[in-house]
Design a protein around this motif. Structure first.
Motif, PDB file in Angstrom:
ATOM      1  N   LEU A   3     -22.054 -22.024  26.711  1.00 43.22           N
ATOM      2  CA  LEU A   3     -22.859 -22.896  25.853  1.00 43.22           C
ATOM      3  C   LEU A   3     -23.732 -23.800  26.708  1.00 43.22           C
ATOM      4  CD1 LEU A   3     -23.439 -24.342  23.070  1.00 43.22           C
ATOM      5  CD2 LEU A   3     -21.483 -25.809  23.646  1.00 43.22           C
ATOM      6  N   HIS A   4     -25.008 -23.911  26.334  1.00 47.26           N
ATOM      7  CA  HIS A   4     -25.912 -24.840  27.008  1.00 47.26           C
ATOM      8  C   HIS A   4     -26.380 -25.863  25.978  1.00 47.26           C
ATOM      9  CE1 HIS A   4     -28.592 -26.462  29.916  1.00 47.26           C
ATOM     10  NE2 HIS A   4     -28.459 -25.455  30.753  1.00 47.26           N
ATOM     11  N   PRO A   5     -25.691 -27.006  25.863  1.00 46.54           N
ATOM     12  CA  PRO A   5     -26.023 -27.970  24.803  1.00 46.54           C
ATOM     13  C   PRO A   5     -27.444 -28.503  24.868  1.00 46.54           C
ATOM     14  CG  PRO A   5     -23.869 -28.451  25.759  1.00 46.54           C
ATOM     15  CD  PRO A   5     -24.512 -27.426  26.636  1.00 46.54           C
ATOM     16  N   GLU A   6     -27.987 -28.698  26.057  1.00 42.46           N
ATOM     17  CA  GLU A   6     -29.335 -29.249  26.168  1.00 42.46           C
ATOM     18  C   GLU A   6     -30.387 -28.239  25.723  1.00 42.46           C
ATOM     19  OE1 GLU A   6     -26.655 -31.756  27.849  1.00 42.46           O
ATOM     20  OE2 GLU A   6     -26.963 -29.721  28.585  1.00 42.46           O
ATOM     21  N   ARG A   7     -30.201 -27.002  26.054  1.00 43.40           N
ATOM     22  CA  ARG A   7     -31.140 -25.956  25.629  1.00 43.40           C
ATOM     23  C   ARG A   7     -30.821 -25.418  24.240  1.00 43.40           C
ATOM     24  NH1 ARG A   7     -30.690 -21.820  30.458  1.00 43.40           N
ATOM     25  NH2 ARG A   7     -31.353 -20.474  28.758  1.00 43.40           N
ATOM     26  N   LYS A   8     -29.644 -25.813  23.717  1.00 42.98           N
ATOM     27  CA  LYS A   8     -29.158 -25.348  22.411  1.00 42.98           C
ATOM     28  C   LYS A   8     -29.082 -23.817  22.361  1.00 42.98           C
ATOM     29  CE  LYS A   8     -30.624 -29.414  19.760  1.00 42.98           C
ATOM     30  NZ  LYS A   8     -29.251 -29.944  19.702  1.00 42.98           N
ATOM     31  N   THR A   9     -28.416 -23.249  23.362  1.00 38.01           N
ATOM     32  CA  THR A   9     -28.195 -21.811  23.398  1.00 38.01           C
ATOM     33  C   THR A   9     -26.715 -21.528  23.624  1.00 38.01           C
ATOM     34  OG1 THR A   9     -28.598 -21.664  25.786  1.00 38.01           O
ATOM     35  CG2 THR A   9     -30.494 -21.339  24.319  1.00 38.01           C
ATOM     36  N   LEU A  10     -26.274 -20.378  23.143  1.00 37.34           N
ATOM     37  CA  LEU A  10     -24.896 -19.945  23.359  1.00 37.34           C
ATOM     38  C   LEU A  10     -24.861 -18.436  23.563  1.00 37.34           C
ATOM     39  CD1 LEU A  10     -23.763 -18.501  20.505  1.00 37.34           C
ATOM     40  CD2 LEU A  10     -23.773 -20.885  19.759  1.00 37.34           C
ATOM     41  N   ILE A  11     -23.821 -17.992  24.236  1.00 30.65           N
ATOM     42  CA  ILE A  11     -23.600 -16.573  24.505  1.00 30.65           C
ATOM     43  C   ILE A  11     -22.125 -16.277  24.285  1.00 30.65           C
ATOM     44  CG2 ILE A  11     -23.747 -14.696  26.186  1.00 30.65           C
ATOM     45  CD1 ILE A  11     -25.811 -16.336  27.714  1.00 30.65           C
ATOM     46  N   PHE A  12     -21.807 -15.295  23.438  1.00 34.18           N
ATOM     47  CA  PHE A  12     -20.439 -14.833  23.272  1.00 34.18           C
ATOM     48  C   PHE A  12     -20.115 -13.827  24.378  1.00 34.18           C
ATOM     49  CE2 PHE A  12     -21.336 -15.986  18.776  1.00 34.18           C
ATOM     50  CZ  PHE A  12     -20.287 -16.880  18.594  1.00 34.18           C
ATOM     51  N   ARG A  13     -18.949 -13.976  24.966  1.00 31.14           N
ATOM     52  CA  ARG A  13     -18.541 -13.097  26.062  1.00 31.14           C
ATOM     53  C   ARG A  13     -17.116 -12.581  25.822  1.00 31.14           C
ATOM     54  NH1 ARG A  13     -20.289 -14.252  31.337  1.00 31.14           N
ATOM     55  NH2 ARG A  13     -22.561 -14.418  31.499  1.00 31.14           N
ATOM     56  N   SER A  14     -16.764 -11.515  26.531  1.00 36.26           N
ATOM     57  CA  SER A  14     -15.389 -11.018  26.543  1.00 36.26           C
ATOM     58  C   SER A  14     -15.115 -10.358  27.881  1.00 36.26           C
ATOM     59  CB  SER A  14     -15.141 -10.028  25.398  1.00 36.26           C
ATOM     60  OG  SER A  14     -15.879  -8.844  25.595  1.00 36.26           O
ATOM     61  N   CYS A  15     -13.850 -10.269  28.249  1.00 33.47           N
ATOM     62  CA  CYS A  15     -13.469  -9.573  29.476  1.00 33.47           C
ATOM     63  C   CYS A  15     -12.049  -9.038  29.326  1.00 33.47           C
ATOM     64  CB  CYS A  15     -13.577 -10.497  30.696  1.00 33.47           C
ATOM     65  SG  CYS A  15     -12.425 -11.887  30.703  1.00 33.47           S
ATOM     66  N   ARG A  16     -11.769  -8.018  30.077  1.00 31.87           N
ATOM     67  CA  ARG A  16     -10.428  -7.431  30.053  1.00 31.87           C
ATOM     68  C   ARG A  16      -9.491  -8.231  30.946  1.00 31.87           C
ATOM     69  NH1 ARG A  16     -10.064  -2.380  27.923  1.00 31.87           N
ATOM     70  NH2 ARG A  16      -8.279  -1.820  29.219  1.00 31.87           N
ATOM     71  N   TRP A  17      -8.201  -8.146  30.649  1.00 38.63           N
ATOM     72  CA  TRP A  17      -7.187  -8.797  31.475  1.00 38.63           C
ATOM     73  C   TRP A  17      -5.964  -7.890  31.575  1.00 38.63           C
ATOM     74  CZ3 TRP A  17      -2.578 -10.260  28.884  1.00 38.63           C
ATOM     75  CH2 TRP A  17      -2.645 -10.199  27.483  1.00 38.63           C
ATOM     76  N   ARG A  18      -5.159  -8.093  32.589  1.00 37.33           N
ATOM     77  CA  ARG A  18      -3.984  -7.249  32.833  1.00 37.33           C
ATOM     78  C   ARG A  18      -2.850  -7.697  31.919  1.00 37.33           C
ATOM     79  NH1 ARG A  18      -1.881  -8.228  37.735  1.00 37.33           N
ATOM     80  NH2 ARG A  18      -0.769  -6.219  37.785  1.00 37.33           N
ATOM     81  N   THR A  19      -2.536  -6.858  30.926  1.00 29.01           N
ATOM     82  CA  THR A  19      -1.528  -7.233  29.933  1.00 29.01           C
ATOM     83  C   THR A  19      -0.100  -7.041  30.435  1.00 29.01           C
ATOM     84  OG1 THR A  19      -1.584  -5.011  28.971  1.00 29.01           O
ATOM     85  CG2 THR A  19      -3.111  -6.649  28.056  1.00 29.01           C
ATOM     86  N   GLY A  20       0.080  -6.140  31.407  1.00 29.48           N
ATOM     87  CA  GLY A  20       1.430  -5.816  31.873  1.00 29.48           C
ATOM     88  C   GLY A  20       2.237  -7.009  32.329  1.00 29.48           C
ATOM     89  N   PRO A  21       1.711  -7.850  33.249  1.00 28.36           N
ATOM     90  CA  PRO A  21       2.495  -8.998  33.711  1.00 28.36           C
ATOM     91  C   PRO A  21       2.890  -9.957  32.593  1.00 28.36           C
ATOM     92  CG  PRO A  21       0.663  -8.574  35.203  1.00 28.36           C
ATOM     93  CD  PRO A  21       0.457  -7.686  34.008  1.00 28.36           C
ATOM     94  N   THR A  22       1.999 -10.182  31.640  1.00 33.82           N
ATOM     95  CA  THR A  22       2.310 -11.075  30.527  1.00 33.82           C
ATOM     96  C   THR A  22       3.452 -10.508  29.686  1.00 33.82           C
ATOM     97  OG1 THR A  22       0.039 -11.895  30.438  1.00 33.82           O
ATOM     98  CG2 THR A  22       1.381 -12.202  28.463  1.00 33.82           C
ATOM     99  N   GLY A  23       3.368  -9.229  29.374  1.00 34.10           N
ATOM    100  CA  GLY A  23       4.426  -8.602  28.589  1.00 34.10           C
ATOM    101  C   GLY A  23       5.762  -8.626  29.300  1.00 34.10           C
ATOM    102  N   ARG A  24       5.770  -8.384  30.610  1.00 36.07           N
ATOM    103  CA  ARG A  24       7.029  -8.388  31.362  1.00 36.07           C
ATOM    104  C   ARG A  24       7.645  -9.782  31.417  1.00 36.07           C
ATOM    105  NH1 ARG A  24       4.092  -4.497  34.343  1.00 36.07           N
ATOM    106  NH2 ARG A  24       3.298  -6.039  35.827  1.00 36.07           N
ATOM    107  N   LYS A  25       6.827 -10.785  31.601  1.00 38.96           N
ATOM    108  CA  LYS A  25       7.355 -12.156  31.611  1.00 38.96           C
ATOM    109  C   LYS A  25       7.947 -12.518  30.257  1.00 38.96           C
ATOM    110  CE  LYS A  25       3.525 -13.914  33.498  1.00 38.96           C
ATOM    111  NZ  LYS A  25       2.546 -14.891  34.047  1.00 38.96           N
TER     112      LYS A  25
END
Length: 244
Positions: free
Chosen positions: A204-226
């Motif tokens: 988000l850029h509040p001064e320019r009044k712009t936004l961008i939606f983003r996504s990224c992958r993450w490693r699910t294995g360690p979270t599930g094991r914990k």
């Protein structure tokens, strides 16, 4: 010219997903705003909070945050959420609990309103459709209101007829929200609920009044094991850290 703000919500103790977001957006932001629910569901609420504090994140409280520190009763949550929160109450330090308990429910920063739920009900209010979005936008005090809680990315704009409409914005596309009041949800970092386990966030850029939606992958294995080793319900593990 300042760089954008990294906007995150609903991390839910998912350290792997939070780290993935920070790596994915590295070098692109100067500040972090968190829209609540650092705690709840996932295995690492303390380390997630520590990371946000280290980066001097601006934070508002979510319902799971307030339950994890004892300010909300567990009876208000479903069985899976309650089981995770019971664990969180034992693993969070007293310092972590004091920090969570001290978080504001509503903030205005750089002409943007920050809330976990709807501004009229910051802790519990859901905005899931145009009807609720219209209610929020009709009383908006700033040109942009940011919310979390639903775990779903969303964007609404107030039309000339007083109704909330959904602009067409592609992931990664810069969108300018200058013409009318807008309401936006960056989606969930730690537990997306749209069928895609990717971590979601916003630049988000509040001064320019712009936004961008983003996504990224993450490693699910360690979270599930914990989660498995620490006694979280299997149904919650499957939802929190699906195999991908």
């Amino acid at each position: 010219m300042t760089r954008p703000v990294l906007v995150v919500a609903d991390i839910h103790g998912n350290l792997e997903a939070l780290r993935a977001v920070l790596k994915h957006a590295a070098g692109e932001f100067d500040e972090i705003w968190c829209l609540g629910d650092v705690a709840g569901y996932g295995p690492d609420p303390g380390p997630c909070l520590n990371l946000l504090l280290k980066m001097k994140a601006v934070m508002v409280a979510g319902n799971h945050d307030l339950a994890a520190c004892g300010k909300l009763e567990l009876k208000d949550f479903n069985r899976e959420a309650r089981a995770a929160l019971e664990i969180h109450r034992t693993i969070l330090s007293e310092k972590h609990k004091r920090i969570l308990a001290s978080l504001p429910s509503l903030l205005e920063r750089r002409s943007v309103t920050l809330s976990h739920g709807s501004p009229e009900n910051p802790i519990w209010g859901y905005v899931l459709d145009s009807f609720e979005a219209s209610r929020v936008l009709s009383t908006a005090q700033t040109s942009l209101t940011l919310i979390g809680h639903s775990h779903l990315q969303g964007l609404w704009a107030l039309s000339h007829f007083g109704r909330a409409e959904t602009p067409s914005v592609a992931p990664g596309e810069e969108y300018r929200y200058a013409c009318s009041p807008h309401l936006a949800n960056p989606g969930s970092v730690g537990q997306s609920r749209d069928g895609n386990p990717s971590a979601r966030y916003m630049l988000l850029h509040p001064e320019r009044k712009t936004l961008i939606f983003r996504s990224c992958r993450w490693r699910t294995g360690p979270t599930g094991r914990k989660m498995s080793s620490r006694g979280y319900p299997q149904s919650l593990i499957d939802r929190m850290a699906p195999k991908n």
